[in-house]
Design an enzyme around this catalytic site. Structure first.
Site: not given
Length: 485
Positions: A218, A296, A216, A180, A221, A202
């Site tokens: 990507d 999730h 975020r 998450s 990273d 997820d």
């Protein structure tokens, strides 16, 4: 991630910056000791993030690093990146790869899936296994937790730098597993230090979907970034995960939107009330939590199972859920992938899908079936596959009463639980409907054609069935044939 929101700080400093002398202006950044400065402006202040928040202090977040032991996986030692002697005296082994688990929003490491993940890692090989506890920073309202995750990411990066320095091993290998919001925290780590691999379970969609790569996770990273998307519905579906691809390979099990065995509708008022409570730091009712988080959390179960199962979790490049369920994606000219732990061992890249079962074990062996008849039927069709390693269970390929007219080709995906090896023969069983209209149809089905394509071997098998009649409630067995008369 490439947002340069940090600057050098002298120790023990914390201050707010407003960017002007206006006394009533909301602070735009906050700075913490060696962690640097964090801004809520730039890419962190966009329409995707309607409410912005500066992070809490490190003392309030109270991040802790737990190092587990293979001998006693339920016990752990706390690591302090400020104390090199303590790091060297710990059970950390610099000759082993390190697995680091990062929980998400409103969570903590003392969860059953984390305990099982630790055990499965140790069962697989000798690793350093750690988890990051940032529970205090995650049990706040959602925008604040998003900001706190940035602080946690920098703290993890300082730990990794300290470990490399303490052991004199600049090339220590780290694999970060984030669920998450924890997936994006892992991305913030990769922005600061070199990471071998990041696995996103997820990854959170709200406040991260369609944002700048500074915000975020990507592909830049880590050397390898893989993501499992299990709850990637739209805002109307209350999907918690991301729809966009963010890794070198992105897996969308069962289409990635809803998972088998989980509710397809989160909309009832009880769920809406639960969402409001969840976002505003109010405890969810257990029934609401189970419904709301089912898809999730499926990413956690899939990854854990993938570590030591003999089933390969084979995946296929695929663009739509319809193509997946028709079996079209099983036919591929591209390299297949492997969902989960072994993703880096397969050549597949891009957007991949696969079908799974609705309960553990989730992994399946995939086929596409193309079958037709010469007479009209209304009922169920079952296939049992026989191979060099054994036979499958009897598999219902229709799911419900199926009306087939002459020459009507029924093309569908099929999944089995058994690795049968190379396909050698197939049993076909027909069960006529027991509804009131059953008298309109014959109790036998005259077959016309049958082919089965195996996803694992990428091999198409033909069966000479033309003219064969299968009486309802009985089956007939057919061998693979190179050609039919």
């Amino acid at each position: 991630m490439h947002w340069d929101g940090l600057s050098e700080m002298t120790p023990k400093q914390t201050y707010l910056c407003t960017g002007s002398l206006a006394a009533d202006k909301k602070p735009e950044s906050i700075c913490f000791e060696e962690l640097g400065c964090f801004s809520d402006d730039g890419p962190f202040n966009t329409p995707q993030r309607p409410i912005t928040s500066l992070p809490n202090t490190p003392e309030e977040i109270n991040t802790q690093f737990l190092l587990y032991s293979k001998e006693t996986p339920s016990e752990f030692t706390l690591l302090d990146y400020h104390d090199e002697d303590q790091l060297r005296q710990s059970s950390f082994n610099s000759s082993q790869e390190t697995k680091i688990i990062i929980h998400g929003y409103r969570s903590f490491p003392d969860k059953p899936w984390v305990h099982r993940l630790v055990e499965e890692f140790y069962k697989h090989d000798d690793f350093n296994v750690m988890s990051v506890d940032w529970m205090n920073g995650s049990f706040v309202n959602y925008p604040a937790a998003c900001s706190n995750g940035r602080v946690v990411g920098v703290q993890i990066s300082l730990l990794l730098k300290a470990l490399r320095k303490a052991f004199g091993e600049p090339n220590l290998q780290f694999h970060l597993i984030g669920h998450s919001m924890g997936a994006h925290v892992a991305g913030y780590v990769g922005e600061k230090v070199q990471i071998k691999r990041i696995t996103a379970l997820d990854p959170s969609g709200p406040y991260f979907e369609s944002t700048d790569t500074a915000v975020r996770l990507d592909p830049t990273d880590a050397t390898f970034v893989d993501a499992i998307h299990t709850d990637s519905g739209t805002a109307l579906d209350f999907g918690l995960g991301m729809r966009q691809s963010i890794g070198h390979i992105d897996f969308f099990p069962n289409g990635g939107k809803f998972q088998p065995g989980c509710p397809h509708n989160k909309f009832p008022a009880t769920i809406v009330g639960g969402i409001v409570g969840w976002l505003n730091n109010i405890t969810l009712k257990e029934s609401v939590k189970t419904t709301f988080l089912c898809s999730h959390k499926r990413s956690e179960f899939l990854f854990v199972e993938s570590i030591n199962t003999p089933c390969s979790f084979t995946t296929y490049e695929c663009n739509s859920e319809a193509d997946l369920h028709s079996g079209k994606c099983v036919h591929t000219d591209s390299a297949t992938g492997r969902l989960g732990y072994h993703a880096d061992k397969a050549l597949g890249r891009g957007r991949h899908m696969l079908e799974t079962f609705d309960a553990a074990p989730f992994c399946a062996y995939h086929y596409q079936v193309n079958i037709s008849g010469l007479t009209t039927i209304n009922g169920f069709i079952y296939l049992t596959l026989h191979g060099t390693n054994g036979k499958s269970e009897s598999i219902d390929i229709t799911g419900h009463n199926k009306l087939l007219t002459p020459h009507d080709h029924f093309v569908t995906s099929m999944k089995g639980r058994v690795n049968i090896g190379e396909l050698k023969s197939v049993e076909v069983k027909y069960v006529e409907t027991d509804s009131l209209i059953g008298f309109l149809f014959n109790d036998e089905w005259e077959l016309e054609s049958l082919t089965v394509f195996a996803g694992t071997t990428q091999k198409l098998s033909h069966f000479c069935v033309k003219g064969a009649k299968v009486v309802s409630q009985t089956s007939q067995k057919f061998d693979v044939m190179s050609e039919c008369p």
